[in-house]
Design a protein around this motif. Structure first.
Motif: not given
Lengths: 300, 300
Positions: A167, A171, A175-176, B167, B171, B173-176, B179
């Motif tokens: 994961e 990410l 996404h970074s 960053e 990522l 906290s909001q997208h993995s 979250r």
């Protein structure tokens, strides 16, 4: 063609099913009706869309593993706590269905209290691996989105640990800020090996090493394929560094997709640790078959 | 009200500008016209929307720092290579404008060859901090999306290192998968301290510790606020562990938002390292003023 029973691997993103006959797989199918996108009422229709052609007039056992048994799944199958055997007949969760042809069962996942950890689906793969490898004592590594390492002894999962390696890779690479310098599908073995060695030698440096990939792209023309491979090496190296208490001096079996398992096997080999590799789907099917066998023994 | 000159901080997401008079700030404004969403032709109109009311009939100097000088910005201001002073008059990049009232200049960022690293905007904050603290010798820490640590001696940036701490936090906290067990804005100092101590003691364990947050939520009812604070502690601890060669035994000044700087200051204090904190906006303005001063000296 009527199946004896039906094996189901129902994860967050995908649903896969196999019609099982006396000599193994008769037919298979898959859809993207993963647990993540279904409400409770949608599970049975999603399953029937896939398996209806394999059902006879009587009742067919269907045994499923994976996120289908999560709290947000079809029906919650509470975790069984380690140390314990990876599957057990009494623990299979029966699910009431509208269609009378289904005898639906869900294999529960495993939990560990401290350090807190959970798995759903991997326990079935471990059970399958134990059926495929006789008298296995050692560790299983299941690389993937959430890589798992499990110490198995005398047929029981003694302890396990999850790493967010896959994961994190998704990410960071998609996404970074690193996504600007990543891309392509090309392999770069040298860059992978470099990242791996770097992270295993200095795992605590990881969050600095990540931005270096971006800066090397800007300043030194690091290619997108090399950046992607080095990121993969860094994250797998970080996992292997932390998982060392699991693999050091142990018999190791990898359960996973071929390309990814090869990465792990090569990395372990570089540390002097031999490993064998089992196909993930074969383990899932063997594990569901083991659950089916236990069920038959319990209810003859 | 006519400004002597205009200070501009132009990042990826935001544009901020200040009308500067002889005694400091006369007016300020901001918009979300960050570099990331503008084509080259859109920079001048975006700037004028904000600063037109501050322009007189003659030419007004406008000095900007940040991503506006990136390759994808208004005009590329090539990196200056460390070791070097954080700003230098000759290095300001003049930008041709359609509006004759603008005398537009961009402060370039800094680069370091090995380990490869870059900054754009932070060099101006460092120049401002050096103007605010006389004879500073030591390290600056600029916590944020991409935290920077810079070793400064005799007015020059000797070396620096970027960490993707902020960053990674966003990522994860909001997208993995994490979250699902995170949320709220509540602070949980004990959970932060626990994550911090854990990561500083065993930084190599980070990718295992992350999934533990999810599992503790499922098994032991870890609250979303505690999970969020522990994640923050883990990632800041990981940064501080890797940045130790920077801060150990050095004078430390933090440049950043108040709440985040306090987190870093407390964490460093727990390691026996004292630090002082400077306001990030004050440093940006002082740094742009320093660039303006150098420009005036060079072209009287």
């Amino acid at each position: 063609m009527i199946s004896d029973w039906i094996a189901v691997d129902w994860g967050t993103s995908n649903l896969r099913a196999w019609a099982m006959g006396p000599d193994g797989v008769l037919a298979s199918g898959s859809s993207d009706d993963g647990m993540g996108k279904l409400t409770q009422a949608e599970f049975e229709p999603a399953l029937l869309r896939l398996i209806a052609p394999w059902l006879g007039a009587g009742q067919t056992p269907v045994i499923a593993c994976g996120m289908v048994g999560a709290r947000q799944g079809w029906r919650e199958a509470p975790y069984r706590q380690t140390p314990c055997a990876p599957v057990a007949s009494g623990a299979l969760m029966a699910v009431q269905t509208d269609d009378p042809r289904l005898r639906m069962m869900i294999a529960p996942g495993l939990s560990q209290s401290k350090p807190a950890d959970v798995m759903r689906g991997e326990e079935t793969q471990i059970a399958g691996a134990l059926a495929l490898l006789s008298n296995f004592d050692g560790v299983f590594c299941l690389p993937g989105t959430h890589s798992k390492w499990a110490h198995v002894s005398a047929g029981e999962v003694v302890s396990f640990q999850t790493f967010m390696t896959g994961e994190m890779f998704a990410l960071l690479s998609q996404h970074s800020v690193l996504r600007h310098g990543m891309g392509g599908e090309g392999e770069d073995d040298a860059a992978f090996a470099e990242g791996l060695a770097d992270a295993m030698a200095r795992p605590e440096k990881i969050s600095a090493r990540l931005f270096t990939l971006r800066a090397e792209g800007l300043l030194h023309g690091l290619s997108p394929a090399a950046a992607r491979a080095r990121l993969s090496g860094l994250l797998i190296g970080l996992e292997l560094a932390a998982a060392k208490p699991y693999w050091l001096g142990q018999r190791i079996a990898l359960i996973g997709a071929a390309a990814l398992s090869t990465r792990y096997a090569d990395a372990l080999q570089a540390q002097g640790a031999a490993s064998e590799t089992l196909d993930a789907t074969a383990c899932t099917l063997a594990g569901l078959a083991a659950a089916r066998g236990l069920m038959q023994k319990a209810m003859p």
